[in-house]
Write an enzyme that holds these catalytic residues in place. Structure first.
Site, PDB file in Angstrom:
ATOM      1  N   ASP A 106       0.599  -1.536  -0.043  1.00 29.44           N
ATOM      2  CA  ASP A 106      -0.087  -0.348  -0.047  1.00 29.44           C
ATOM      3  C   ASP A 106       0.488   1.433  -0.025  1.00 29.44           C
ATOM      4  O   ASP A 106       1.469   1.545   0.530  1.00 29.44           O
ATOM      5  CB  ASP A 106      -0.766   0.529   1.005  1.00 29.44           C
ATOM      6  CG  ASP A 106      -1.932  -0.637   1.357  1.00 29.44           C
ATOM      7  OD1 ASP A 106      -1.779  -1.951   0.522  1.00 29.44           O
ATOM      8  OD2 ASP A 106      -2.963  -0.954   2.693  1.00 29.44           O
ATOM      9  N   HIS A 165       3.838  -2.097   3.506  1.00 27.44           N
ATOM     10  CA  HIS A 165       3.740  -0.963   3.204  1.00 27.44           C
ATOM     11  C   HIS A 165       5.324  -1.312   1.872  1.00 27.44           C
ATOM     12  O   HIS A 165       6.391  -0.824   3.080  1.00 27.44           O
ATOM     13  CB  HIS A 165       4.023   0.209   3.390  1.00 27.44           C
ATOM     14  CG  HIS A 165       2.366   0.382   3.962  1.00 27.44           C
ATOM     15  ND1 HIS A 165       1.965  -0.523   5.168  1.00 27.44           N
ATOM     16  CD2 HIS A 165       1.239   0.656   4.015  1.00 27.44           C
ATOM     17  CE1 HIS A 165       0.889  -0.467   5.849  1.00 27.44           C
ATOM     18  NE2 HIS A 165       0.031   0.304   5.206  1.00 27.44           N
TER      19      HIS A 165
END
Ligand code: ZN
Length: 491
Positions: free
Chosen positions: A303, A447
């Site tokens: 993400d 991430h």
């Protein structure tokens, strides 16, 4: 009825110029009636902004925190060879983050206090770099938000203050023109505006240009009215601009790549800047041949990017011949279109993580739709295909988000393995947590904005493969995805 007094006004401006990173809460920050959800889109329609794709090697520096009780997300643009410019922007951001983390805590409730810091490039040339940073804060019944435009003299590698845009002896006339523009503006609360013009120091933190070459002088939310959106006024700059101000105007209206000298940077591939009509849109089809009913599947998801260094992670995936899913922030996609394109070309699944990462649960249906569609447009412009998957920021979703996702044909992809890589930025910890919690049909959240995460994944992938896992994209893991529905894993 007062008129702007030139000498007082000059002092105000001089002080305003020194108050760039004030950590004090504005006294009007919690104005009555300001607790309603703010509009997320800070971009004033008249503001002249620069298409990030004209800047070779532009990157974004992104961070996100889902700490106990509140959420933060911040992004700033990074010019090649100009980390010092990024440091100037971090100086603006740091006290806002610190204050928010200290003050805003709420242990429960569906909507958490939230701080989002975002950016627009408002001028770019080998002489001038202008970036408008906005911070939007929603927390409990407190609310604050502001905009500040950071001006940098590229050749001198120094920050310039708002006052440097103008001839020193033109400052009284500038203040007089701002006053004239504001006093006739029906959106202004005249009492607040007069107080502002009388000596509030943050009044002129954000001065940029409109597409017509007018000055765009912005007042923070709730500073000059009870409105929850910032108010900008147009002011004629004729006869006011300094030499630096004239270069800034040119860099706003006819922007070019600042190309800060040092290491030669490759140009990003040119991208189509407009998306195809809906009827001609290509959505990504990624269901492969893997049968996760037979194979021991797991889906890695990343993400908040893309950032330039996402390429390092893509190299790791490519070397091992495995596929993953990338949930991208639209704004970051505009800064790194070449990375978006590579993600698609490498066969990974494209996901939508909204335009600037707000907590969608506090937005209206039309705002949610705008966040999602604008992002899909940016990804499609870069990659040629439209993402089909949605991941709401912070995993925060509700019926409104589900309805909009359903209308847009997008399932909501959540996760069931979370190494909390945003908290412990340590590759060993990330690896241990992913491997310790990995299971068949899991969706793993990470991430790609963190180097510690990127660096962890070569070992993670090697271990998963040796443990018999098949690494798949989300559409591969989940057959027959249903728009609007939430998925936590492939069970
Ligand atoms: Zn996120």
């Amino acid at each position: 009825m007062r008129t702007a007094a030139p000498l007082t006004a000059l002092a105000v401006l001089a002080l305003a110029a020194c108050s760039q990173s004030s950590t004090d809460a504005s006294p009007t920050a919690s104005a009555p009636g300001a607790s309603s959800p703010p509009a997320v889109d800070f971009v004033a329609p008249e503001l002249s902004t620069v298409d990030p794709t004209i800047i070779a090697g532009l990157d974004v520096q992104v961070d996100e925190s889902l700490a106990e009780g509140h959420y933060t997300y911040e992004a700033v643009p990074v010019l090649p060879n100009a980390q010092d410019f990024t440091a100037i922007m971090r100086e603006y951001i740091a006290p806002r983050l610190d204050r928010f983390r200290e003050i805003e805590q709420s242990a429960d409730g569906d909507t958490r206090p939230e701080l989002t810091i975002s950016w627009d490039i408002v001028a770019a040339s080998p002489q001038v770099w202008g970036v408008r940073l906005t911070s939007a804060e929603v927390g409990g019944d407190a609310f604050d938000g502001d905009a500040e435009t950071v001006w940098i003299d590229v050749a001198a590698r120094e920050q310039r203050w708002v006052t440097d845009l103008f001839e020193p002896d033109a400052l009284p006339e500038l203040v007089s023109r701002i006053y004239d523009a504001g006093v006739s503006d029906p959106r202004m609360d005249q009492q607040l505006f007069n107080e502002q013009m009388d000596g509030e120091l943050e009044a002129f933190d954000s001065v940029a240009f409109t597409t017509e070459g007018q000055l765009w002088v912005e007042f923070d939310r709730a500073q000059v009215s009870t409105s929850t959106t910032p108010i900008g006024v147009e002011v004629d700059p004729d006869g006011l601009l300094s030499d630096f101000g004239k270069l800034a105007l040119e860099a706003a209206l006819s922007p070019s790549d600042p190309a800060v000298p040092a290491i030669p940077q490759p140009s990003p591939s040119p991208v189509e800047s407009t998306s195809a009509p809906a009827s001609e849109r290509q959505t990504q089809e990624l269901e492969g041949d893997t049968d996760c009913g037979v194979e021991k599947c797991i889906a890695l998801t990343f993400d908040d990017g893309p950032v330039a260094a996402t390429n390092d992670l893509l190299d790791v995936l490519q070397d091992r011949g495995v596929k993953a899913t990338f949930f991208m922030v639209g704004k970051n996609a505009t800064a790194n279109p070449a990375v978006v394109k590579r993600i698609a070309e490498d066969g990974h699944a494209l996901g939508n993580h909204t335009w600037d990462h707000p907590q969608l649960t506090r937005l209206s249906a039309s705002e949610v739709r705008k966040e999602i569609e604008r992002t899909s447009d940016a990804i499609e412009a870069a990659a040629g295909v439209r993402p089909t998957l949605l991941r709401p920021p912070y995993g925060a979703t509700n019926g409104t988000v589900a309805d909009v996702a359903a209308e847009l044909g997008m399932p909501q992809i959540l996760w069931d393995v979370d190494p909390e890589d945003w908290k412990d930025k340590n590759s060993d910890t990330v690896r241990e947590r992913v491997l310790g919690n990995a299971h068949r049909n899991a969706i793993v959240l990470s991430h790609d904005i963190h180097s510690t995460t990127r660096n962890a994944y070569a070992a993670i992938i090697d271990s998963l493969i040796s443990d018999g896992y098949t690494l798949v994209t989300v559409p591969d893991l989940l057959d027959d995805l249903e728009p609007g529905k939430k998925y936590f894993n492939g069970k």
